[in-house]
Design an enzyme around this catalytic site. Structure first.
Site, mmCIF file in Angstrom:
data_model
loop_
_atom_site.group_PDB
_atom_site.id
_atom_site.type_symbol
_atom_site.label_atom_id
_atom_site.label_comp_id
_atom_site.label_asym_id
_atom_site.label_seq_id
_atom_site.Cartn_x
_atom_site.Cartn_y
_atom_site.Cartn_z
ATOM 1 N N LYS A 1 0.819 -1.219 0.000
ATOM 2 C CA LYS A 1 0.000 0.000 0.000
ATOM 3 C C LYS A 1 0.851 1.267 0.000
ATOM 4 C CE LYS A 1 -0.912 1.756 3.707
ATOM 5 N NZ LYS A 1 -1.257 2.189 5.068
ATOM 6 N N THR A 2 1.806 1.357 0.914
ATOM 7 C CA THR A 2 2.598 2.588 1.029
ATOM 8 C C THR A 2 3.401 2.848 -0.242
ATOM 9 O OG1 THR A 2 2.766 2.249 3.417
ATOM 10 C CG2 THR A 2 4.299 3.807 2.428
ATOM 11 N N ASP B 1 -4.580 8.402 3.618
ATOM 12 C CA ASP B 1 -4.044 7.086 3.960
ATOM 13 C C ASP B 1 -4.766 6.558 5.207
ATOM 14 O OD1 ASP B 1 -2.435 4.857 3.870
ATOM 15 O OD2 ASP B 1 -0.765 5.793 4.923
ATOM 16 N N GLU B 2 -4.777 5.248 5.385
ATOM 17 C CA GLU B 2 -5.436 4.603 6.535
ATOM 18 C C GLU B 2 -6.870 5.116 6.687
ATOM 19 O OE1 GLU B 2 -4.102 2.146 7.829
ATOM 20 O OE2 GLU B 2 -1.926 2.356 7.760
ATOM 21 N N GLN C 1 -9.118 -4.092 8.426
ATOM 22 C CA GLN C 1 -8.173 -3.678 9.475
ATOM 23 C C GLN C 1 -8.688 -2.456 10.244
ATOM 24 O OE1 GLN C 1 -3.821 -4.155 8.527
ATOM 25 N NE2 GLN C 1 -4.572 -4.334 6.429
ATOM 26 N N ARG D 1 0.367 -10.333 10.505
ATOM 27 C CA ARG D 1 1.683 -9.754 10.817
ATOM 28 C C ARG D 1 2.785 -10.786 10.589
ATOM 29 N NH1 ARG D 1 0.286 -5.475 9.577
ATOM 30 N NH2 ARG D 1 -1.607 -6.600 9.054
#
Length: 749
Positions: A31-32, A219-220, A250, A610
C-alpha cells in the site's frame, strides 16, 4: 518514473489520478509503495504542482516516511507538498484563518491534562462531586460530539448522530468550549471541528482551499471518524480528485472514534467513484494468508477482497493447547529461546496479546530464560506506574524506613498532602534524625508536638487514615496473612482502586486490569512457595527484573505488544497468545453484539497477517484472571480456521492434526458468556462453589455498622461472600470508603 516494479493493480492505482478513487489495500499488499509512487507520478509525469497536493495520514512517523520516500523519487523541489496528519493540517489552517473564529494566531492546543482541569473546574462550579461525575466522563462525552463533527452552534443534527441539547452534559460541553475560547485555546478534537466550522460559516474560505488542493489523498482511511470524513468531503467538492486508501478488514479503532461506515459508504457518497483492490500479499506464506482470509470472510461489514500470494505454502499454522497460562508462557518463552538458538534474530520474533495486562506472565518467563525483550508501545509490567505505586505500598509495609516508597504514595491517590506539606515532613525527619515514617506516626500520635509545622486538620486526618491502613497491614503480615490478601487490602482501602474506577476512561480501565493481573501474579507466587510473604514476593520480582537489565544482543530484542500496537508491522515469527473466549474476543466486546465481535475478528485478522513465515496461536484451558482460575474455552476464531491450514498440538508436545481434546464444534458455546458462569475455582481452595452453597453476606447492603477508626456508617454496597466479601460504607462525616470485611474492624449495629 519507474512503474516496472508494480503489479497490474498497483499500476492502475497509480495511473488512475482523476475522479474519486477508493483503493482497498489488503494486508501486506504494498500500500505505502503504491501511494508514494502515485504522488511521485503526479508530480513528475503529470507536472502537478506540489502546492496543489494534500496527503493526510494519522501519525507524524507515517507522514515523514511518505515524504522522505517521495523526495527520493522526485527530482524537482517538493517544498510546498503537504504530507501531514489531519491535526497538523487543521492546526495550520486555523492559525492562518484564526481571526474568522475569534482566535489569535498563537492559540494554545490543550492536552488531556489541561482539558481535564477545565472539566474539573466546571463540575466544581456546579457543586458536583468528582465521585458523582468524573471529569473523564465529561471529556469522553465531548470527544464523542467532536468525533461526529459537532460544534456548539452547528444547527443541524449530523447524519445518524443526534445531539440531546437538554442533556446536562451538553451544558458542560458548552461551558467547556466557552472556557477554551476565553483562554484562546482549543483541544485536539477542536482542531478538526474548528476547521469544519470555519468552512461552513465562511464559504469563501472553503472555496479558496478547495481550489488550491486539486488532488487529495487519505491514507489509513478506515481509521477516520465522521468529522474527518466530513472534512475531506468538503475539501474535495470542486475537483473531486480524492483518493482514499484503506482496508475495512483492518478497522480496529472504533474505541478512538474510527467509523467503518466511511469506507463502506464511500461509493454512495461519491457516486462516480472507482473502486480498486490490491489483493496480492507480499508478506506472508500461503498457509497464513489463506487461513486469515477464511477467518475474516465471516464478517458482514466488508467490501470483499480475496487476498492471495505467490509466496511459498510455508509451515502450517500451529494452534497450541496449554493447560494453563503458566504453561502457555513457558511454551512461548521456550519456543522463542529455541528459535534464537537456531539463528533467528530476536527482532524478527513477536509475541502479541489482547490486553497489556497479559504481558506480565510472559515477561516473567522470558526474564527467567535471560531472553532480551522490549514492550512495544507500552511499559514493562513491573515498570507501569500503577504497579510501581502498589509495590511502593507493599515496600512500605515491610520496611517503614523506605522513605522513597513512602514519598511516592503518600498522596497517591490524592489525600491533600501536596509537595509543600511533604517537604515540611521531610525537613522535620532530617532535623530530628528520624525516618519519614517515624515522623508521620509521631505526628498522628502527638499532633500538639508538631504545631510549628502548621498542618491543616485535613492533612492530619489524612495522615491518620494512611498510617492506620499501613499499620493494620503490618499486623496482618506479622500474623501470617497471605500476601494476596494484604495486596487486596492495600489496593481497595487505600482508595486506589476506586480512584481509577471513578475515572471510567480507557487508560484507567487498562490500569485496573494491570492491578488485577498483579493479584494473579501474587497468587501464582503463593502456589509455588511453601511460606510466601510480602518480603519474599518483593524480593523475587526485584531479582527477576534485574536479571536481564544489562543484557543486550546485536540481534536486538524480542517484541511484546498488544495487537492494536502491532498494526502496520511484520515479523518472521509471531505468537498470538490468549486465544480464548472472553479474552480474545474480549468479554467487553460480547456486550456489543455482532458489531463488537466483527471488530474483534478484524483484530484477530490483523494479528495473523503480521506473520511472514511462522504463526503460533496459543490458548489455555485455564487462565488466572483477577486471582481466580477461569475456564473460558478456545476462541471462536480458532474454530473459523479450516483444519487444512493448521496443526493442533499440546504444549507438552504431540501433534494433533485432526481435532484436539476440545470438541471443535463451539458455535453454540461461543454465543454465551462463560466469563460469568459458575465454573470458577478460587486459588488455594480445591472445592468449587455453586450458588446454593454460597454463604450470605455478613454485612448486607443497608446495614448500619461501626468502624473503630471512622465511626458509624451505612453499607452502600456489598460484594462477594465469606473471605472475599467487600463493602462500601458511607460514614457520618460524609467519607465513603471500601473495605475487605475480613480485615476491617467492623461491628454491626
Amino acid at each position: 518514473m519507474q512503474l516496472d516494479g508494480l503489479n497490474k493493480q498497483q499500476k492502475e492505482a497509480v495511473l488512475n489520478t482523476e475522479g474519486p478513487t477508493m483503493i482497498l489495500a489488503g494486508a501486506g499488499s504494498g500500500k505505502t509503495r503504491t501511494l508514494v509512487t502515485r504522488i511521485s507520478y503526479m508530480l513528475e509525469e503529470l507536472h502537478v504542482s506540489p502546492y496543489q497536493v494534500l496527503a493526510l495520514t494519522f501519525s507524524n512517523k507515517a507522514a515523514k516516511e511518505m515524504r522522505d520516500r517521495v523526495s527520493t523519487l522526485v527530482k524537482s523541489d517538493i517544498g510546498a507538498l503537504q504530507i501531514t496528519t489531519f491535526h497538523a493540517f487543521c492546526a495550520r489552517v486555523l492559525r492562518s484563518e484564526a481571526n474568522y473564529l475569534g482566535l489569535s494566531k498563537n492559540f494554545t492546543i490543550y492536552d488531556t491534562s489541561e482539558s481535564k482541569a477545565v472539566a474539573k473546574a466546571i463540575l466544581g462550579r456546579h457543586g458536583i462531586s468528582l465521585k458523582e461525575v468524573s471529569p473523564y466522563e465529561v471529556l469522553y462525552y465531548i470527544d464523542d460530539l467532536k468525533n461526529n463533527g459537532h460544534y456548539v452552534d452547528r444547527d443541524e443534527n449530523l447524519e445518524d448522530f443526534e445531539t440531546d441539547k437538554s442533556d446536562p452534559f451538553y451544558g458542560y460541553y458548552k461551558e467547556y468550549e466557552a472556557e477554551l475560547h476565553k483562554a484562546n485555546a482549543t483541544d485536539f478534537g477542536g482542531l478538526i471541528t474548528g476547521v469544519l466550522k470555519l468552512f461552513e460559516k465562511y464559504p469563501d474560505v472553503l472555496k479558496r482551499y478547495q481550489e488550491r488542493f486539486r488532488y487529495l489523498l487519505v491514507d489509513e482511511y478506515q481509521d477516520t471518524n465522521r468529522a474527518q470524513f466530513d472534512l475531506v468531503k468538503k475539501l474535495s467538492n470542486i475537483h473531486q480528485n480524492i483518493c482514499v486508501v484503506g482496508d475495512e478488514d483492518q478497522s480496529i479503532y472504533s474505541w478512538r472514534g474510527a467509523d467503518i461506515r466511511n469506507i463502506l459508504d464511500f461509493e454512495e457518497t461519491f457516486s462516480n467513484a472507482t473502486l480498486l483492490k490490491l489483493e496480492q500479499n507480499y508478506r506472508s506464506s500461503k498457509n497464513i494468508i489463506e487461513a486469515a482470509s477464511c477467518v475474516i470472510s465471516r464478517n458482514t461489514q466488508r467490501k470483499g477482497k480475496t487476498m492471495w500470494t505467490d509466496n511459498p505454502e510455508g509451515e502450517s499454522v500451529e494452534v497450541v493447547e496449554c493447560q494453563n497460562d503458566k504453561q502457555e508462557a513457558e511454551f512461548v518463552a521456550g519456543q522463542v529461546k529455541k528459535l534464537i538458538k537456531e539463528g533467528i534474530p530476536c527482532k524478527e520474533i513477536a509475541v502479541f496479546y489482547r490486553t497489556n495486562s497479559q504481558s506480565r506472565i510472559i515477561e516473567d518467563y522470558l526474564r527467567r530464560d535471560n531472553t532480551p525483550y522490549r514492550v512495544v508501545g507500552g511499559v514493562k509490567f513491573y515498570e507501569r506506574k500503577e504497579i510501581k505505586d502498589l509495590i511502593a505500598y507493599m515496600r512500605l509495609v515491610v520496611n517503614g524506613k523506605d522513605s522513597l516508597a513512602l514519598s511516592r504514595i503518600i498522596n497517591v491517590p490524592a489525600r491533600g498532602i501536596g509537595a509543600t506539606s511533604l517537604r515540611k515532613l521531610e525537613t522535620e525527619a532530617i532535623t530530628s534524625g528520624s525516618s519519614l515514617w517515624e515522623v508521620i506516626c509521631d505526628i498522628v500520635d502527638n499532633p500538639e508536638k508538631y504545631s510549628h509545622l502548621r498542618l491543616s486538620a485535613k492533612i492530619k486526618s489524612s495522615l491518620s487514615s494512611f498510617t492506620h491502613l499501613i499499620n493494620e497491614v503490618k499486623i496482618k503480615e506479622e500474623e501470617g496473612a497471605a500476601p494476596s490478601d494484604l495486596y487486596e487490602k492495600l489496593l481497595h482501602e487505600s482508595g486506589y482502586y476506586n480512584f481509577l474506577k471513578s475515572s471510567k476512561d480507557y487508560e484507567s480501565m487498562a490500569r485496573i486490569e494491570n492491578l488485577e493481573e498483579m493479584t494473579s501474579a501474587i497468587c501464582q507466587f503463593e502456589d509455588t512457595n511453601e511460606r510466601p510473604s510480602l518480603t519474599s514476593f518483593l524480593e523475587t520480582i526485584t531479582l527477576d527484573q534485574s536479571s536481564t537489565e544489562d543484557e543486550a544482543l546485536d540481534t536486538g530484542e524480542v517484541s511484546l505488544m498488544t495487537i492494536h500496537g502491532a498494526k502496520g508491522l511484520e515479523f518472521l515469527y509471531v505468537f498470538v497468545t490468549g486465544a480464548e473466549e472472553n479474552v480474545f474476543p474480549s468479554y467487553r466486546s460480547l456486550d456489543d453484539g455482532e458489531i463488537g465481535i466483527e471488530e474483534e475478528r478484524r483484530l484477530f485478522y490483523v494479528a495473523m497477517t503480521r506473520a511472514m513465515e511462522r504463526l503460533y496461536i496459543t490458548f489455555a484451558q485455564a487462565r488466572m484472571l483477577f486471582g481466580q482460575l477461569k475456564f473460558n474455552g478456545p476462541s471462536r476464531f480458532i474454530n473459523e480456521i479450516p483444519e487444512k491450514y493448521y496443526l493442533w498440538r499440546k504444549a507438552t508436545g504431540g501433534v494433533l492434526s485432526k481435532g484436539s481434546s476440545f470438541d471443535r464444534d463451539w458455535d453454540d458455546f461461543s454465543q454465551e458468556n462463560p466469563f460469568d458462569d459458575d465454573v470458577v475455582f478460587q486459588v488455594g481452595n480445591s472445592a468449587t462453589s455453586t450458588p446454593s452453597d454460597m454463604p450470605k453476606a455478613k454485612y448486607p447492603k443497608g446495614s448500619k455498622v461501626v468502624h473503630t477508626l471512622y465511626g458509624e456508617g451505612l453499607i452502600l454496597n456489598s460484594e462477594g461472600f465469606g473471605t472475599d466479601e467487600k463493602v462500601t460504607i458511607q460514614f457520618s462525616d460524609g467519607a465513603r470508603k471500601k473495605f475487605m470485611v475480613k480485615f476491617a474492624p467492623l461491628t454491626l449495629l
